[in-house]
Motif scaffolding. Structure first.
Motif, PDB file in Angstrom:
ATOM      1  N   THR A 121       0.835  -1.205   0.000  1.00 26.87           N
ATOM      2  CA  THR A 121       0.000   0.000   0.000  1.00 26.87           C
ATOM      3  C   THR A 121       0.866   1.250   0.000  1.00 26.87           C
ATOM      4  OG1 THR A 121      -1.639  -1.214   1.270  1.00 26.87           O
ATOM      5  CG2 THR A 121      -1.896   1.161   1.176  1.00 26.87           C
ATOM      6  N   SER A 122       1.944   1.237   0.757  1.00 27.14           N
ATOM      7  CA  SER A 122       2.851   2.391   0.800  1.00 27.14           C
ATOM      8  C   SER A 122       3.508   2.632  -0.550  1.00 27.14           C
ATOM      9  CB  SER A 122       3.929   2.168   1.860  1.00 27.14           C
ATOM     10  OG  SER A 122       3.355   1.990   3.123  1.00 27.14           O
ATOM     11  N   ILE A 123       3.915   1.569  -1.210  1.00 28.12           N
ATOM     12  CA  ILE A 123       4.543   1.716  -2.530  1.00 28.12           C
ATOM     13  C   ILE A 123       3.535   2.260  -3.537  1.00 28.12           C
ATOM     14  CG2 ILE A 123       5.604   0.453  -4.438  1.00 28.12           C
ATOM     15  CD1 ILE A 123       6.800  -1.437  -2.317  1.00 28.12           C
ATOM     16  N   ALA A 124       2.302   1.770  -3.500  1.00 25.69           N
ATOM     17  CA  ALA A 124       1.270   2.271  -4.405  1.00 25.69           C
ATOM     18  C   ALA A 124       0.994   3.753  -4.148  1.00 25.69           C
ATOM     19  CB  ALA A 124      -0.012   1.455  -4.255  1.00 25.69           C
ATOM     20  N   ALA A 125       0.974   4.145  -2.879  1.00 24.87           N
ATOM     21  CA  ALA A 125       0.750   5.560  -2.548  1.00 24.87           C
ATOM     22  C   ALA A 125       1.886   6.432  -3.072  1.00 24.87           C
ATOM     23  CB  ALA A 125       0.609   5.723  -1.043  1.00 24.87           C
ATOM     24  N   ILE A 126       3.113   5.952  -2.948  1.00 30.00           N
ATOM     25  CA  ILE A 126       4.260   6.708  -3.461  1.00 30.00           C
ATOM     26  C   ILE A 126       4.159   6.875  -4.971  1.00 30.00           C
ATOM     27  CG2 ILE A 126       6.757   6.601  -3.838  1.00 30.00           C
ATOM     28  CD1 ILE A 126       6.958   5.295  -1.033  1.00 30.00           C
ATOM     29  N   LEU A 127       3.795   5.818  -5.679  1.00 26.39           N
ATOM     30  CA  LEU A 127       3.655   5.906  -7.135  1.00 26.39           C
ATOM     31  C   LEU A 127       2.567   6.891  -7.540  1.00 26.39           C
ATOM     32  CD1 LEU A 127       4.000   2.184  -8.235  1.00 26.39           C
ATOM     33  CD2 LEU A 127       5.508   4.070  -8.823  1.00 26.39           C
TER      34      LEU A 127
END
Length: 120
Positions: A62-68
């Motif tokens: 979820t954190s990686i998706a938010a960063i993207l």
């Protein structure tokens, strides 16, 4: 005709050939589609990891998706602004085009800096 128009002061090839709106639209559209596809795959992997491991370990996806999404949002929002103002021939079109161009060049500059750091 395009050669003559691009040679005039305060003109560009994209405006002379009327390619600015389609080019920016395709670029922004591709950015949104690719970012969405990556985020969907990350969220699918999050669901898979949540079944196999703890929920804390799945939060990484979820954190990686938010960063993207957060990194693609300014480029896309300014690009949409460029398309709308250029199509309407509004006054802020030049300013937004300039800012959008800076985003394009900045991302290439950051990639080249990263590659040089990896080589050294």
């Amino acid at each position: 005709m395009t050669t003559v128009e691009t040679a005039l002061p305060n003109s560009s090839f994209l405006r002379a050939a009327n390619l600015e709106v389609p080019w920016v639209s395709l670029s922004v559209g591709l950015n949104i589609i690719v970012t969405s596809m990556i985020c969907i795959r990350l969220l699918q992997m999050q669901a898979f990891v949540r079944e196999a491991l703890t929920s804390e370990m799945s939060r990484v996806y979820t954190s990686i998706a938010a960063i993207l999404i957060e990194s693609a949002a300014p480029f896309s929002i300014i690009g949409i602004g460029v398309v709308v103002t250029t199509a309407q021939k509004g006054p802020p079109a030049l300013v937004l085009s300039y800012i959008w161009g800076i985003f394009c060049v900045e991302s290439l500059f950051l990639l080249s800096e990263y590659q040089e750091d990896e080589l050294n």
